[in-house]
Design an enzyme around this catalytic site. Structure first.
Site, PDB file in Angstrom:
ATOM      1  N   LYS A   1      -2.646   7.712  -3.260  1.00 51.49           N
ATOM      2  CA  LYS A   1      -3.550   8.679  -2.621  1.00 51.49           C
ATOM      3  C   LYS A   1      -3.409   8.638  -1.086  1.00 51.49           C
ATOM      4  O   LYS A   1      -2.755   7.733  -0.546  1.00 51.49           O
ATOM      5  CB  LYS A   1      -4.989   8.356  -3.040  1.00 51.49           C
ATOM      6  CG  LYS A   1      -5.261   8.554  -4.539  1.00 51.49           C
ATOM      7  CD  LYS A   1      -6.738   8.296  -4.835  1.00 51.49           C
ATOM      8  CE  LYS A   1      -7.067   8.464  -6.297  1.00 51.49           C
ATOM      9  NZ  LYS A   1      -8.523   8.239  -6.560  1.00 51.49           N
TER      10      LYS A   1
ATOM     11  N   TYR B   1      -8.624  17.531 -10.640  1.00 50.14           N
ATOM     12  CA  TYR B   1      -9.898  16.838 -10.851  1.00 50.14           C
ATOM     13  C   TYR B   1     -10.914  17.716 -11.578  1.00 50.14           C
ATOM     14  O   TYR B   1     -12.123  17.470 -11.491  1.00 50.14           O
ATOM     15  CB  TYR B   1     -10.456  16.342  -9.513  1.00 50.14           C
ATOM     16  CG  TYR B   1      -9.792  15.067  -9.017  1.00 50.14           C
ATOM     17  CD1 TYR B   1      -9.735  13.926  -9.827  1.00 50.14           C
ATOM     18  CD2 TYR B   1      -9.250  14.990  -7.742  1.00 50.14           C
ATOM     19  CE1 TYR B   1      -9.140  12.757  -9.368  1.00 50.14           C
ATOM     20  CE2 TYR B   1      -8.648  13.814  -7.279  1.00 50.14           C
ATOM     21  CZ  TYR B   1      -8.604  12.707  -8.103  1.00 50.14           C
ATOM     22  OH  TYR B   1      -8.024  11.536  -7.650  1.00 50.14           O
TER      23      TYR B   1
ATOM     24  N   ASN C   1      -9.738   4.423  -3.142  1.00 50.70           N
ATOM     25  CA  ASN C   1      -9.235   3.466  -4.136  1.00 50.70           C
ATOM     26  C   ASN C   1      -7.721   3.534  -4.368  1.00 50.70           C
ATOM     27  O   ASN C   1      -7.221   3.122  -5.403  1.00 50.70           O
ATOM     28  CB  ASN C   1     -10.045   3.533  -5.438  1.00 50.70           C
ATOM     29  CG  ASN C   1      -9.964   4.892  -6.122  1.00 50.70           C
ATOM     30  OD1 ASN C   1      -9.215   5.760  -5.677  1.00 50.70           O
ATOM     31  ND2 ASN C   1     -10.703   5.056  -7.195  1.00 50.70           N
TER      32      ASN C   1
ATOM     33  N   HIS D   1      -4.084   6.832  -8.108  1.00 57.71           N
ATOM     34  CA  HIS D   1      -4.521   7.560  -9.312  1.00 57.71           C
ATOM     35  C   HIS D   1      -3.537   7.253 -10.438  1.00 57.71           C
ATOM     36  O   HIS D   1      -2.336   7.145 -10.202  1.00 57.71           O
ATOM     37  CB  HIS D   1      -4.515   9.075  -9.059  1.00 57.71           C
ATOM     38  CG  HIS D   1      -4.696   9.859 -10.329  1.00 57.71           C
ATOM     39  ND1 HIS D   1      -5.937  10.146 -10.848  1.00 57.71           N
ATOM     40  CD2 HIS D   1      -3.798  10.353 -11.223  1.00 57.71           C
ATOM     41  CE1 HIS D   1      -5.778  10.794 -12.002  1.00 57.71           C
ATOM     42  NE2 HIS D   1      -4.488  10.930 -12.244  1.00 57.71           N
TER      43      HIS D   1
ATOM     44  N   GLU E   1      -1.275  16.288 -16.551  1.00 58.44           N
ATOM     45  CA  GLU E   1      -1.119  15.996 -15.116  1.00 58.44           C
ATOM     46  C   GLU E   1       0.345  16.052 -14.704  1.00 58.44           C
ATOM     47  O   GLU E   1       0.666  16.541 -13.622  1.00 58.44           O
ATOM     48  CB  GLU E   1      -1.733  14.629 -14.799  1.00 58.44           C
ATOM     49  CG  GLU E   1      -3.249  14.658 -14.969  1.00 58.44           C
ATOM     50  CD  GLU E   1      -3.924  13.319 -14.709  1.00 58.44           C
ATOM     51  OE1 GLU E   1      -3.219  12.291 -14.573  1.00 58.44           O
ATOM     52  OE2 GLU E   1      -5.173  13.302 -14.636  1.00 58.44           O
TER      53      GLU E   1
HETATM   54  P1  DAT Z   1     -10.177   6.923 -12.059  1.00 61.00           P
HETATM   55  O1  DAT Z   1      -9.586   7.321 -10.731  1.00 61.00           O
HETATM   56  O2  DAT Z   1     -10.281   5.422 -12.203  1.00 61.00           O
HETATM   57  O3  DAT Z   1      -9.499   7.575 -13.233  1.00 61.00           O
HETATM   58  P2  DAT Z   1     -12.356   8.810 -12.438  1.00 61.00           P
HETATM   59  O4  DAT Z   1     -11.372   9.705 -13.116  1.00 61.00           O
HETATM   60  O5  DAT Z   1     -13.633   8.518 -13.166  1.00 61.00           O
HETATM   61  O6  DAT Z   1     -11.697   7.420 -12.052  1.00 61.00           O
HETATM   62  O7  DAT Z   1     -12.768   9.422 -11.041  1.00 61.00           O
HETATM   63  C1  DAT Z   1     -11.801  10.055 -10.221  1.00 61.00           C
HETATM   64  C2  DAT Z   1     -12.037   9.612  -8.800  1.00 61.00           C
HETATM   65  O8  DAT Z   1     -13.317  10.069  -8.346  1.00 61.00           O
HETATM   66  C3  DAT Z   1     -12.078   8.098  -8.604  1.00 61.00           C
HETATM   67  O9  DAT Z   1     -10.774   7.570  -8.403  1.00 61.00           O
HETATM   68  C4  DAT Z   1     -12.944   7.942  -7.397  1.00 61.00           C
HETATM   69  C5  DAT Z   1     -13.914   9.088  -7.492  1.00 61.00           C
HETATM   70  N1  DAT Z   1     -15.187   8.687  -8.117  1.00 61.00           N
HETATM   71  C6  DAT Z   1     -15.387   8.348  -9.424  1.00 61.00           C
HETATM   72  N2  DAT Z   1     -16.667   8.047  -9.660  1.00 61.00           N
HETATM   73  C7  DAT Z   1     -17.310   8.207  -8.472  1.00 61.00           C
HETATM   74  C8  DAT Z   1     -18.665   8.048  -8.023  1.00 61.00           C
HETATM   75  N3  DAT Z   1     -19.619   7.669  -8.872  1.00 61.00           N
HETATM   76  N4  DAT Z   1     -18.929   8.277  -6.721  1.00 61.00           N
HETATM   77  C9  DAT Z   1     -17.972   8.666  -5.860  1.00 61.00           C
HETATM   78  N5  DAT Z   1     -16.670   8.849  -6.207  1.00 61.00           N
HETATM   79  C10 DAT Z   1     -16.349   8.622  -7.479  1.00 61.00           C
HETATM   80 MG    MG Z   2      -9.511   9.491 -13.972  1.00 61.34          MG
END
Ligand code: DAT
Ligand code: MG
Length: 154
Positions: free
Chosen positions: A12, A52, A115, A118, A131
């Site tokens: 990212k 997303y 973080n 991805h 994706e």
């Molecule tokens: P991942 O990236 O582990 O697959 P995800 O698909 O649930 O996680 O979420 C996509 C991204 O969105 C994640 O990398 C960081 C952000 N994110 C997830 N949950 C969040 C939250 N509760 N508050 C803020 N950002 C969040």
């Molecule tokens: Mg995810």
């Protein structure tokens, strides 16, 4: 033998700005995952919203789209045995603060909104294929034999 799979992975904007592309790619190469596609690119608004889409109703959606379009990313496709779940395990938890040392997010991050990486969801069947096709045309993916494959797999 378990299935050979392809998964979509992306360093990212925070990882790119912090010079972590090489380290992240190295971890996957060292593990034995094979790079079959790679692209340094800038994500536009439309692609970010598609990518997303599952989170469009979440309160953090706008910030997530702003962040992922805020600078270049390194997108890649990795292939290997159980690649989708192996990559997720190597990434750590969504929140770096809860990620174990030794994982990518546990070694390189501290904050949920930064973080570093991805990887396609291993609990959402078909997320990897969706994706991959969102980011790569078929002719941008390379079928090739890596010399260490006979020593990597039984
Ligand atoms: P991942 O990236 O582990 O697959 P995800 O698909 O649930 O996680 O979420 C996509 C991204 O969105 C994640 O990398 C960081 C952000 N994110 C997830 N949950 C969040 C939250 N509760 N508050 C803020 N950002 C969040
Ligand atoms: Mg995810």
């Amino acid at each position: 033998m378990a299935d050979t799979e392809r998964t979509f992975v992306m360093v990212k904007p925070d990882g790119v700005q912090r010079g972590l592309i090489g380290d992240v790619v190295s971890r996957f190469e060292d593990r034995g995952l094979k790079l079959v596609g790679g692209k340094f690119m800038q994500i536009d608004q439309e692609l970010a919203e598609d990518h997303y889409g599952e989170h469009e109703d979440k309160p953090f959606f706008d910030d997530l789209v702003d962040f992922i379009t805020s600078g270049p990313v390194f997108a890649m496709v990795l292939e290997g045995q159980d690649a989708v779940s192996q990559v997720r395990t190597m990434m750590g938890e969504t929140d770096p603060a809860e990620s174990a040392p030794g994982t990518i997010r546990g070694d390189y991050g501290l904050d949920l909104g930064r973080n570093v990486i991805h990887g396609s969801d291993d609990e959402d069947p078909g997320a990897n294929e969706r994706e991959i096709s969102l980011f790569f045309d078929d002719d941008e993916l390379v079928d090739w034999d890596q010399i260490d494959e006979t020593w990597l797999y039984e």
